[in-house]
Scaffold this active site. Structure first.
Site, PDB file in Angstrom:
ATOM      1  CD  GLN A 125     -26.442  19.467  -4.557  1.00 35.50           C
ATOM      2  OE1 GLN A 125     -25.999  19.521  -5.685  1.00 35.50           O
ATOM      3  NE2 GLN A 125     -25.889  20.123  -3.548  1.00 35.50           N
ATOM      4  CG  ASP A 149     -28.443  16.201  -7.968  1.00 33.90           C
ATOM      5  OD1 ASP A 149     -27.716  17.139  -7.560  1.00 33.90           O
ATOM      6  OD2 ASP A 149     -29.613  16.392  -8.380  1.00 33.90           O
TER       7      ASP A 149
END
Length: 464
Positions: A71, A227
């Site tokens: 991210q 994720d």
């Protein structure tokens, strides 16, 4: 048998898992490394993805694909879709001063928490845009669109060069600092604030099972996910499930319906990949704490576990505060680890090993409590990551947390979550497919509240 592919483009590598769309069984898989560093040319991610796909037997027989990825990374594109500069990753801290500026310019952390659920820190995309505007204005001026790593890879898989085709999902967008998970909407004024008045195009935010288009070979593309949200999907985590991940760092996230607005900035108000919320707390210190103590004791991990389990709960008053790399939850960047309560009677290898495990787990308990304070109750705890392989961690965790802990078998849960999302998009159903998974092992123990009491007393000394 329909096949789907899940991709995990993490900081370290690109993993591909190709699964049976009906059962989730992994048919084939592969992995390729990413280059080191905190800024990376996105084309390296694409090259690693291509190598992994080829090693996994290709995607010609795959019906749907989704990408889960690290991210916050800032990917800037010009009007022709070309990368403007290397992507700044989540672990690039050069934007720390920019984060402080942005917090002050909006009126403090409480206002950021109210608006987006996320208080800017150096990891967040908005702070990286501010750094770019101040330090590389020519690159900022050339930026026509800003996206995240998983957005860019999905776009490349589609074969597009048109920035109007960029897509993202709620989970990844919620880590940018200019998207509100509660309302599922971009906050354009915060984007302009971060980028000094500039308004680059942003990816369209897709629903949890909405298609992002197709690959040139006709495979359906899922919206993808950040994720942590992808891992939760891979674990089939639902409302009330709390995932504790002990990797390089410690991450605690919980699936719920309430959006978090933590003015301290400890709990990040992220969204999950199913339409719910995923408040999350990240620490700087995870499994390496155990590795460092085992190395200091000059024992292997099996012997370390035996030592820790041979000591009594509370380690005879010995307490380890695991801020080895500083800490961000709580925000103590200049802190160091500390061993408290040392006496001539309790300073032995068994107690030190026990104190290390209890200290690390107490740090995770602190994170769980912070999420609970945001109105999201953790009814079930799921323990994953490299640290979850420790027998001592598995047996001591339910005692420290005061509740049972489920430990699923080790797996690539980010890639599996992406594959499950791909199967969901392919099916067109209202809910994700119920994939059969290996059963988690449940660990139970009598609660040891005295461990948390002595830990908090020791940690408070670090705050002074």
């Amino acid at each position: 048998m329909a096949l789907v592919a899940g991709i995990d483009s993490s900081t370290q590598s690109c993993k591909v898992q190709i699964c049976d769309a009906d059962t989730g069984k992994v048919v084939r898989s592969a992995s390729s490394p990413h280059p080191d560093g905190t800024e990376v040319d996105p084309r390296h991610w694409w090259d690693a993805l291509q190598r992994s796909v080829e090693s996994a037997g290709g995607l010609d027989d795959v019906s749907a694909v989704s990408v889960g990825a690290q991210q916050h990374g800032m990917v800037c594109l010009d009007s022709a879709g070309q990368v403007v500069r290397k992507a700044l990753l989540w672990n690039d801290t050069r934007s720390g001063e920019a984060a402080e500026q942005l917090v002050g310019e909006l009126g403090g952390p409480a206002e950021w928490a109210r608006r987006t659920g996320v208080v800017p820190v150096a990891a967040v995309t908005a702070t990286k845009l501010r750094w770019l505007a101040d330090h590389e204005p020519e690159h900022a001026d050339a930026t026509a669109a800003v996206c995240l790593p998983h957005d860019w890879l999905t776009w490349r898989l589609r074969g597009s060069a048109d920035i109007a085709d960029l897509c993202t999902d709620r989970s990844d967008a919620s880590g940018t600092g200019y998207f509100a998970a509660e309302s599922s909407s971009y906050q354009d004024d915060l984007l302009e604030l971060a980028f000094r008045g500039r308004s680059p195009a942003l990816p369209r935010v897709l629903g949890p099972n909405e298609s992002a288009g197709e690959t040139p070979h006709g495979a359906v593309l899922g919206p993808g996910a950040g994720d942590n949200a992808a891992a939760a999907l891979g674990l089939s985590a639902g409302r009330g499930d709390c995932v504790v991940s002990l990797g390089t760092s410690g991450v605690v996230s919980a699936v719920g319906d309430a959006a978090s607005h933590d003015p301290e900035g400890i709990v990040a108000g992220f969204a999950d990949a199913t339409g719910r919320q995923l408040p999350l707390v990240c620490t700087l210190n995870g499994a390496p704490v155990l590795a460092a103590v085992a190395a200091m004791l000059q024992v292997g991990f099996d012997e370390f576990d035996k030592l820790a389990l041979s000591a009594a709960a509370g380690a005879d008053g010995l307490v380890l505060v695991p801020y080895f790399e500083g800490e961000r939850s709580p925000n103590l960047p200049r802190a160091a680890g500390a061993l408290h309560g040392v006496t001539t009677r309790n300073l032995n290898s068994a107690n030190i090993a026990r104190a290390a495990v209890e200290g690390l787990l107490s740090s995770m308990a602190y994170c769980i409590d912070k999420i609970n304070e945001q109105g999201v109750e953790a009814d079930r705890i799921i323990l994953i990551g490299g640290g979850a392989r420790s027998e001592a961690v598995k047996r001591i965790a339910p005692a420290v947390f005061g509740r049972a802990v489920d430990v699923p078998p080790p797996a690539e849960y980010v890639a599996l979550g992406a594959a499950r999302q791909a199967a969901w998009v392919l099916s067109g159903d209202a809910s994700p497919p119920q994939w059969s998974t290996d059963s988690a092992v449940r660990y139970e123990a009598d609660a040891t509240p005295q461990v948390l009491e002595q830990y908090h007393a020791a940690a408070d000394l670090t705050l002074r």
